[in-house]
Each structure stands twice: as structure tokens, then as C-alpha cells.
Write an enzyme that holds these catalytic residues in place. Sequence first.
Site, mmCIF file in Angstrom:
data_model
loop_
_atom_site.group_PDB
_atom_site.id
_atom_site.type_symbol
_atom_site.label_atom_id
_atom_site.label_comp_id
_atom_site.label_asym_id
_atom_site.label_seq_id
_atom_site.Cartn_x
_atom_site.Cartn_y
_atom_site.Cartn_z
ATOM 1 N N HIS B 121 66.457 -4.286 45.810
ATOM 2 C CA HIS B 121 65.969 -3.227 46.714
ATOM 3 C C HIS B 121 66.789 -3.215 48.003
ATOM 4 O O HIS B 121 67.163 -2.156 48.512
ATOM 5 C CB HIS B 121 64.511 -3.477 47.093
ATOM 6 C CG HIS B 121 63.541 -3.331 45.961
ATOM 7 N ND1 HIS B 121 63.550 -2.258 45.109
ATOM 8 C CD2 HIS B 121 62.507 -4.129 45.565
ATOM 9 C CE1 HIS B 121 62.561 -2.398 44.227
ATOM 10 N NE2 HIS B 121 61.929 -3.526 44.482
ATOM 11 N N HIS B 127 62.809 0.833 41.649
ATOM 12 C CA HIS B 127 62.282 0.173 40.446
ATOM 13 C C HIS B 127 62.799 0.821 39.174
ATOM 14 O O HIS B 127 63.012 2.029 39.117
ATOM 15 C CB HIS B 127 60.748 0.214 40.465
ATOM 16 C CG HIS B 127 60.172 -0.857 41.323
ATOM 17 N ND1 HIS B 127 59.003 -0.724 42.027
ATOM 18 C CD2 HIS B 127 60.614 -2.107 41.606
ATOM 19 C CE1 HIS B 127 58.759 -1.832 42.684
ATOM 20 N NE2 HIS B 127 59.725 -2.687 42.457
ATOM 21 N N ASP B 185 63.175 -6.397 13.581
ATOM 22 C CA ASP B 185 63.404 -7.807 13.232
ATOM 23 C C ASP B 185 62.265 -8.328 12.360
ATOM 24 O O ASP B 185 62.497 -9.094 11.429
ATOM 25 C CB ASP B 185 63.486 -8.670 14.499
ATOM 26 C CG ASP B 185 64.714 -8.357 15.336
ATOM 27 O OD1 ASP B 185 65.690 -7.847 14.762
ATOM 28 O OD2 ASP B 185 64.693 -8.609 16.551
ATOM 29 N N ASP B 229 62.621 -13.741 13.487
ATOM 30 C CA ASP B 229 63.229 -13.307 12.222
ATOM 31 C C ASP B 229 62.210 -12.647 11.304
ATOM 32 O O ASP B 229 62.525 -11.689 10.597
ATOM 33 C CB ASP B 229 63.826 -14.510 11.467
ATOM 34 C CG ASP B 229 64.951 -15.158 12.230
ATOM 35 O OD1 ASP B 229 65.654 -14.436 12.950
ATOM 36 O OD2 ASP B 229 65.115 -16.379 12.107
#
Lengths: 79, 365
Positions: B121, B127, B185, B229
Site C-alpha cells: 500500500h 487490495h 488435481d 494429488d
Amino acid sequence: LPLPATDTDNRLLAEKYLRRYYGLPTGLLGSRKSSDAMQTKIKEMQSFFKLKVTGKLDDNTLELMEMARCGVPDIGEYN
Amino acid sequence: HFPRDIKWQNNNVTFRIVNYTPDLKKSDVDRAIRNALNVWSDVTPLTFKKLHAGIADIMIGFGTKEHGDFNPFDGPDGLLAHAYPPGNGIGGDTHFDEDEHWSKDSTAYNLFLVATHEFGHALGLSHSSDPGALMYPIYNYARGYPLAEDDIEGIQSLYGPNPNPRKVKPKPDAPNKCDPMLSFDAVTELRGETIIFKDRFYWRLHPQMPEPEQTLIKSTWPTIPNKVDAAYENPEKDVVIIFSGIRMWALNGYNLVEGYPKYIHKLGLPKTVREIDAAVYIRDTGKTLLFVEEEYWSYDENTGTMDSGYPRSIEDDFPGMDDEVDAAAYHYGYLYFFHEHVQYEYSYSSRKVMRILRTNSILNC
């Protein structure tokens, strides 16, 4: 079981949060029904955090408002 | 960025630490602040010079409640710190809430991470809405290099890159759920919710939540690796097993079960298996299928042993499917196999593929 927070507590938490980070003006809010201003600010907040944009204080929105965070407004004017 | 893209006009920025927190040794505060500034100077042409007296561009201090800027802190938790965008006077100043407990590690709020965010900042970053970016407004402890691609793009669009860049390894941006090439995944159920793992994030789909919620794995389970995994739920045992490499973890609800991680070889897999691609529990048979490259194994949950006659070929036993699987789920007699950006709906009873969908159709895309 712990007692759930009352609607009033949640509303006060949300008002404080939205005033600090979303420039919600003070003194405009009705006590029973969400004012347009509050709904708009809730929507802005939900949109920023990619929550479902409802304008309502649902559990996910309140949960996020309670998290530890930085004090700089997420949006709004820099004066 | 802040409106009008405000930034320091000079690349040589000064800072001064006005006071210290008693939570840490002075030298630890000095180190956290210096390291936090170095994170930004490594990726920009900015340099930071420490002043010991007088007015610096970035004045750094710890305070409680109202601490002199009419922007009060709120006691423990909630607000942790704030910083002002570049400018004269209070511009660039960075304040930490002394009512928080500050630490060098993950035991309390990590000063280095919060300082790095705040200096973002102080240099002109607002943000980020990317939950994996350092500039996301919610505190999250993570080890390793703190910046994500999003943070680096943001700061470099203000100041440009470092002319003598140091090799850094930024965290990739959070995966976009509607990317047509998105792959998963791992996928599992968790007490009626669906959890989808992708990179260091997971999406949570709840039947009463119309939109998926994306969160960092580490922010929910700090001890689970950033890369999952495979995962599956055994609802009878009320447990979710998460695989990463040769280790596995167990969850009961969102809580980690004690006694884990364990080696996947405890399930009866040979030592040559170093990673499980996908796992799915078939409620009707009480078997868990474990997919490893082009083959799969069958684990009997009731006896806790691997079924004999395995591994078998995925291609042979699941006709119409790809020969490899990234993730798998089971609902009402249908197996859902995910491979790259394609999802196969496979009827377990008819032994054939019924539908082919996009992987991310499960995410309402």
C-alpha cells in the site's frame, strides 16, 4: 452449545465493517430493513470477495467480515 | 492501484521505524521490516534507505486504538495494520496494531508478511481480489516467497521491473474456474459438500451455496502440502483421505485426524508407486479405486487390504475413457472421471461412457 449471535449483533458488525471499508454513510440506516445504501455496500463487498452477490448478510458474508485483515479500504475514494 | 495510480516520484524511498513492539526483539523487527521492503525492491527499481531521525517517506510504528491518525485500531484480531498510499505527510506511513500479538513465525500474526502487505500500500498498491495474492485483504500465513504474479504485475506497472533482477519465484495467480482449459488435481465429497483441489487452492461447493468458494489449502489445513494429488471420502467412516506424493492425510469434517500423515504404501501399494493420480470410493461395493498412471488398484475398505488381481488397465476396464485420470468422483451409480479439461460421466452398471462434459461444468461454468 454457544448461543448464535443475534441479528442485531450481526447487523452492527456489518455496519461497522461497511463504514470502515466501503464508505457506508452513518445515520441513514433503518432499524428493521436493510436500507438501499447498506444493500449496495454489501453487494460491493460480496462482489470484491467473489461471494454470491445477494445484498444480504448471509453466513459467508458475515464469516468474511469477522476475519483478520488489513485496515485499508478495499474500494472507494482516496482523499 | 489507488485512484490516479499514485506512486513515489523518486525511486529512492526513505523509511524510519518510530517505535517497536515488545512482542519481538528489536533486531527481529528490524529484520522483518528490512526483509519486507526487500521483497518490493527485488522486483522494482526502488531502493529503501533507513533513517534514524527526522521525517522519512514511510514512517513505521506500532499503536493501539486511536493512535494519532483518526483511523483507530480495534483491539486484538480484526484490523491488524494499515498503511497510506504514497504522498506527503502521512502518505506512505505504516501502522501496526499493537494489540495484536506479532511473531517471526506462524504462532501469531507474522510481522514480515503483514509488513510486506502494508508496504505494498505504501508504494501504491490497493487490495487485490485474488485470494492467492499478498495484496488480498485477508491475513493468511504462508511460507516461502510471498508475492504472487498479480502483486508483481501491479507494482511493476507503477515502477517498472528491477534493472538487475534477482531470480524470484512468484506464486501463480489463482486458477480461474471458468477457464475452458481448466483441469483438476483432485475431487472429493466432504459431508455433502464437494471439494475440488487445484494448485494451492481448493473450491468448496455446498448444496446451499450457488457459487463455489475458492480458498488457499494452507489457510484451512496449514500442514497439508500445497499440491494435492488425489482425495476421496469414505462416508461410512466419516473420513476424507488426501494424497500428496507418497503420503496421505485424513480429515474428519474439516479437522485433521491424528496419526497422519501415513505412507500410501500402508494401503498395500508397491513401493514403486510414488503418486496417486485419483481416488474414488464406490459406496455400493465398499471399494476404493486408486488410479496410478494407466492402471488402477482396488482397496477393500472393510478388510483394509488391497484386492488381488490388481493393478488393472484403466483403458480395458473403463471403455471409452482416456487411459489416465486426474480426479474421480462417484454419484448415484455414475463415476465422474476428470482428465485435463474433459469430464467423463461413466455408468458403473452399463460399463460405458454416458456423457462427455467440460471439467469445469461442475463449477457452474
